[in-house]
Scaffold this active site. Structure first.
Site, PDB file in Angstrom:
ATOM      1  N   ASP A   1       4.849   9.112  -2.399  1.00  0.00           N
ATOM      2  CA  ASP A   1       6.087   9.473  -2.734  1.00  0.00           C
ATOM      3  C   ASP A   1       5.935  11.010  -3.423  1.00  0.00           C
ATOM      4  OD1 ASP A   1       7.778   7.672  -1.873  1.00  0.00           O
ATOM      5  OD2 ASP A   1       7.657   6.424  -3.866  1.00  0.00           O
TER       6      ASP A   1
ATOM      7  N   SER B   1      13.552  -3.367  -9.475  1.00  0.00           N
ATOM      8  CA  SER B   1      12.893  -4.394  -8.901  1.00  0.00           C
ATOM      9  C   SER B   1      13.709  -5.728  -9.515  1.00  0.00           C
ATOM     10  CB  SER B   1      11.319  -4.691  -9.142  1.00  0.00           C
ATOM     11  OG  SER B   1      11.216  -5.741  -8.560  1.00  0.00           O
TER      12      SER B   1
ATOM     13  N   ASN C   1      12.812   3.349  -9.955  1.00  0.00           N
ATOM     14  CA  ASN C   1      13.002   2.098  -9.191  1.00  0.00           C
ATOM     15  C   ASN C   1      13.524   1.056  -9.742  1.00  0.00           C
ATOM     16  OD1 ASN C   1      10.809  -0.273  -8.317  1.00  0.00           O
ATOM     17  ND2 ASN C   1      11.672   0.714  -6.527  1.00  0.00           N
TER      18      ASN C   1
ATOM     19  N   HIS D   1       5.455  -2.918  -7.092  1.00  0.00           N
ATOM     20  CA  HIS D   1       5.148  -3.640  -5.834  1.00  0.00           C
ATOM     21  C   HIS D   1       4.922  -5.116  -6.502  1.00  0.00           C
ATOM     22  CE1 HIS D   1       3.211  -2.788  -1.703  1.00  0.00           C
ATOM     23  NE2 HIS D   1       4.377  -2.572  -1.784  1.00  0.00           N
ATOM     24  N   ASN D   2       5.756  -5.623  -6.760  1.00  0.00           N
ATOM     25  CA  ASN D   2       5.572  -6.988  -7.602  1.00  0.00           C
ATOM     26  C   ASN D   2       5.297  -8.130  -6.509  1.00  0.00           C
ATOM     27  OD1 ASN D   2       6.223  -5.277  -9.968  1.00  0.00           O
ATOM     28  ND2 ASN D   2       8.252  -6.091  -9.960  1.00  0.00           N
TER      29      ASN D   2
ATOM     30  N   TYR E   1      20.031  -0.631  -3.617  1.00  0.00           N
ATOM     31  CA  TYR E   1      20.397  -0.649  -5.211  1.00  0.00           C
ATOM     32  C   TYR E   1      21.760  -1.100  -5.340  1.00  0.00           C
ATOM     33  CZ  TYR E   1      16.293   2.269  -5.848  1.00  0.00           C
ATOM     34  OH  TYR E   1      14.688   2.544  -5.803  1.00  0.00           O
TER      35      TYR E   1
ATOM     36  N   HIS F   1      16.562  -3.695  -2.477  1.00  0.00           N
ATOM     37  CA  HIS F   1      15.060  -2.909  -2.658  1.00  0.00           C
ATOM     38  C   HIS F   1      15.543  -1.398  -2.343  1.00  0.00           C
ATOM     39  CE1 HIS F   1      10.880  -2.109  -3.521  1.00  0.00           C
ATOM     40  NE2 HIS F   1      10.906  -1.639  -2.433  1.00  0.00           N
TER      41      HIS F   1
ATOM     42  N   ASP G   1       8.228   9.943   3.503  1.00  0.00           N
ATOM     43  CA  ASP G   1       7.132   9.049   3.685  1.00  0.00           C
ATOM     44  C   ASP G   1       7.785   7.719   4.269  1.00  0.00           C
ATOM     45  OD1 ASP G   1       6.125   6.604   1.343  1.00  0.00           O
ATOM     46  OD2 ASP G   1       7.758   8.015   0.988  1.00  0.00           O
TER      47      ASP G   1
ATOM     48  N   GLU H   1       7.226   3.195  -9.491  1.00  0.00           N
ATOM     49  CA  GLU H   1       7.762   2.233  -8.527  1.00  0.00           C
ATOM     50  C   GLU H   1       6.896   0.544  -8.462  1.00  0.00           C
ATOM     51  OE1 GLU H   1       9.529   3.560  -4.720  1.00  0.00           O
ATOM     52  OE2 GLU H   1       7.810   3.007  -3.984  1.00  0.00           O
TER      53      GLU H   1
END
Length: 739
Positions: A117, A533, A531, A95-96, A52, A49, A268, A93
């Protein structure tokens, strides 16, 4: 000597998501056994995450520069110049994993994270979108996940005060154990006032801002780098809890602080929390970082250094501050009721040093945490190129009108009104085109400009032919922006795949990246953020490859926008583009003909034709010579025609001149096509201009009445179409409420 009262065992290493050879790499780098806190830090920084490590090689092949690009990948979000001293800052992005475990909080914090972000870079968020993929409607968890995810997105976005103006929703059995929640946000900033995460200067204060740190989200990033098994429910404590009202205060405080000139660098706290934000700030600036965790505001007693470094509590920022403006900065955060604490300083020794209760709990080479992360060239197998499907081999329906009504009521084709009515898409007062069209449009304050936004991907195309699927995802974004009159500027990608350690899955990833790159180069459509995932698998079964693309376009004057809705009776309907009746991988083939195991080729994407047709349509829109425009995608011409009719409340009569089987003409999903309307007396000139440009343009019919008629056959009432289109999703969700 750093205290270490926890023995590092192979089991502990595996629990942290590290392979034995990766742990050996750690030993080689630091020359000793790590402490538990250090192991946690390496685990966070070296997981998929954050690092990469499986995708970096391929991401480097994407085009990321262009005349308007101010900042490409590598920062919190991409930055693109829109003229007049303004920039649009955007990113998408995932958030799965959290959204499957705890749908409401997982989706809500996905929205919160992507908004941070954007405003971390100095932008005020002006738009949010989301791409959602759920399991089969008859799966026992699907309703629960849909309900929680939609409520979480709406609750956070509405409370924060950003309009949620578009997105996608799909259902497929491959997402039964892994829903996808991909959140997109965009913000506006002055082009010369962008804030970056690179720390500058030795001995400067590192400041913690925002909400207090708790135990929520510990190992959230690590969880997002592994596939699920039977015990995924036990991972609920790793899901973060969000507070949109605190985030709104954080936004206002950060923007006020930025305007004061006090901010040198800002990051952040997202994935891996304090660890990732501090390491990234220091490493980018070739500086060390020293943190005293005793000074971190905590909301729970007895937190260890390990817990504090890996917590993913929400609504937090890390900042390097101008020491001369320390008091001014503190006053701003006190005013907004947020925690403000100086928790460390920058150093010149390139070490990442963590102290707790006067003891050093971690002392690591800061550059190695990122730069020396493993990078894999994973084995991959190129998928077999599928064969095109002969449209005459696909059974024809007895009644095309009945099939159209059925198609418009399918889970993947029905109205998403039930979803977007839970989102405030009008807040801020700048929404010019809301959900339900090809692209959403907002007005840009301080001038006539408009910005258009869209999200697209067709996973079934990507599964059949990853390269063509990747090309098509970008091309459809490009068409959707074009269809409202916008100049496509740039994209962000959200690449959702299964386990990259499987060569066939890695082959899907490589193919999609190649296709995305092909399309972005051909369309001058750079990738500025994104992003990845991976490990979206449950018990070894992966999702469909889903490289979601988010795109932004610019209108010189937002008043020149067009929508999909028919505007008046008696207008000409013209088809732009060539129709070959491609039924391979179509909705008709899968859901009407029942070929759910179809292995045929998706419709090919000719990028030169996409560009030529799109540039022509956009020029006609900008010249004011069109009244409605709709790109043709899922479901083909007849579905697009019905959507235009429903949006405008006006019917149409069409008479196609084609040698194709009628169902292939009606439901084929050929690319690079648009339906366009204009006043009757302008149709001949429109077609002549298209033909002069070498673009196929065919007069299909005329708007009017309250029915759709094909070839003079039995008319289909708009009321019946609309009832089917609007009815399925509310009925499906209501049935769950009755259980």
């Amino acid at each position: 000597m750093i205290p270490n009262d926890v023995r590092i065992t192979p089991e502990l290493i595996a629990e942290h998501g590290l392979k034995p050879d990766e742990y050996q790499r750690i030993l080689d780098l630091i020359g000793r056994e790590p402490t538990l806190t250090e192991l946690g830090i390496f685990s966070a920084m070296w997981n998929e995450h954050c690092s990469y490590k499986s995708s970096k090689k391929w991401l480097r092949t994407l085009p990321t520069t262009g005349p308007r690009v101010i900042c490409g990948p590598g920062e919190n979000a991409g930055v693109v110049d829109i003229g007049d001293g303004q920039a649009i800052i955007f990113k998408m992005e995932s958030h799965n994993h959290p959204s499957y475990i705890e749908p409401h909080e997982g989706a809500a914090t996905g929205v919160g994270g992507i908004l941070r972000d954007v405003f971390t870079m100095g932008a005020r968020p002006v738009a949010a979108l989301n791409a959602l993929r759920f399991g089969a409607p008859d799966h026992p968890r699907t309703r629960h996940i849909v309900s929680g995810v939609v409520a979480g997105i709406g609750g956070y976005g509405n409370s924060f005060g950003v309009p949620t103006i578009g997105g996608e929703v799909n259902f497929d059995p491959s997402y039964n154990g892994n829903c996808l929640v991909n959140a997109f946000a965009a913000g506006l900033a002055d082009a010369d006032k962008i804030f970056y995460s690179e720390a500058k200067g030795v001995g400067l204060p590192i400041v913690y801002l925002g909400s207090k740190t708790g135990r929520d989200g510990i190992h959230g990033a690590t969880m997002a780098s592994a596939e699920f098994g039977e015990n995924s429910e036990e991972k609920r404590p790793t899901v973060q809890i969000g507070d949109p009202f605190s985030e709104k205060l954080l936004l206002e405080a950060c923007l006020e602080l930025m305007a004061s000139g006090a901010v040198i660098a800002i990051q952040d706290m997202g994935a891996a929390g304090l660890t990732c934000s501090a390491v990234e700030m220091g490493a980018k600036g070739d500086l060390g970082v020293e943190l005293d965790l005793d000074k971190v505001p905590c909301r729970e007693d007895g937190m260890t250094a390990y817990e504090m470094m890996l917590s993913e509590s929400q609504e937090r920022m890390l900042m390097v501050l101008d020491p001369a403006k320390e008091k001014e900065a503190e006053a701003i955060f006190v005013k907004w009721g947020l925690d403000f604490a100086i928790i460390g300083k920058t150093t010149d020794d390139l070490r990442f040093r963590i102290k707790r209760h006067g003891q050093v709990m971690a002392d690591l080479p800061i550059k190695d945490l990122g730069d020396q992360a493993p990078e894999y060239d994973r084995p991959w197998i190129a998928p077999v190129k599928p064969e095109p499907l002969d449209p005459s081999s696909v059974p024809a329906p007895n009644n095309i009108g009945e099939i159209l009504v059925r198609m418009l009521g399918l889970p993947d084709m029905c109205s998403r009104r039930w979803v977007w009515e839970q989102y405030d898409h009008l807040i801020q007062g700048n929404t010019a085109i809301g959900p339900g069209g090809d692209a959403a449009v907002i007005r840009v304050e301080r001038g006539p400009k408009g910005l258009a936004f869209t999200l697209d991907v067709t996973p079934r195309y990507c599964a059949a032919d990853p390269r063509e699927g990747g090309k098509q995802a970008v091309a459809e974004c490009w068409r959707n922006l074009t269809a409202v009159g916008a100049e496509p500027l740039a994209i962000t990608d959200n690449l959702n795949f299964g386990n990259p350690e499987k060569p066939d899955i890695m082959g899907q990833f490589v193919g999609c990246i190649e296709g995305i790159g092909d399309a972005c180069r051909a369309l001058d459509f750079p990738v500025v953020s994104g992003n990845v995932s991976l490990y979206n698998e449950t018990n070894g079964k992966g999702i469909l490859p889903t490289p979601a693309i988010g795109a932004v376009g610019l209108l010189d004057n937002f008043e020149e926008r067009v929508t999909i809705a028919f505007k008046a009776e008696g207008e000409a309907i013209v088809l732009i583009g060539e129709t070959k009746g491609h039924l391979g991988q179509s909705i008709y083939l899968r859901d009407i003909a029942g070929k759910t195991d179809d292995r045929s080729a998706p419709p090919p994407v000719d990028l030169a034709v996409e560009r030529r047709n799109g540039d022509f349509v956009r020029a006609e829109i900008r010249a004011g010579r069109t009244t409605a425009v709709h790109d043709i995608s899922d479901g083909g011409i007849l579905v697009a025609l019905a959507e235009m009719a429903m949006a405008g409340g006006i019917g149409a009569s069409v008479k196609p001149e084609t040698a194709l089987p009628l169902h292939a003409w009606a439901f084929g999903e050929d690319q690079a096509r648009y339906l366009v309307t204009m006043p009757e007396n302008e149709a001949k000139a429109f077609i002549a201009r298209a033909e002069k440009a070498g673009i196929p343009a065919t007069r299909l019919g005329t708007t009017g009445g309250n029915e759709l008629t094909l070839n003079g056959g039995v008319p289909i009432s708009l009321a019946g179409i609309k009832a089917a289109h609007e009815g399925w999703l509310p009925a499906y969700m209501a049935a769950g409420a009755e259980l």
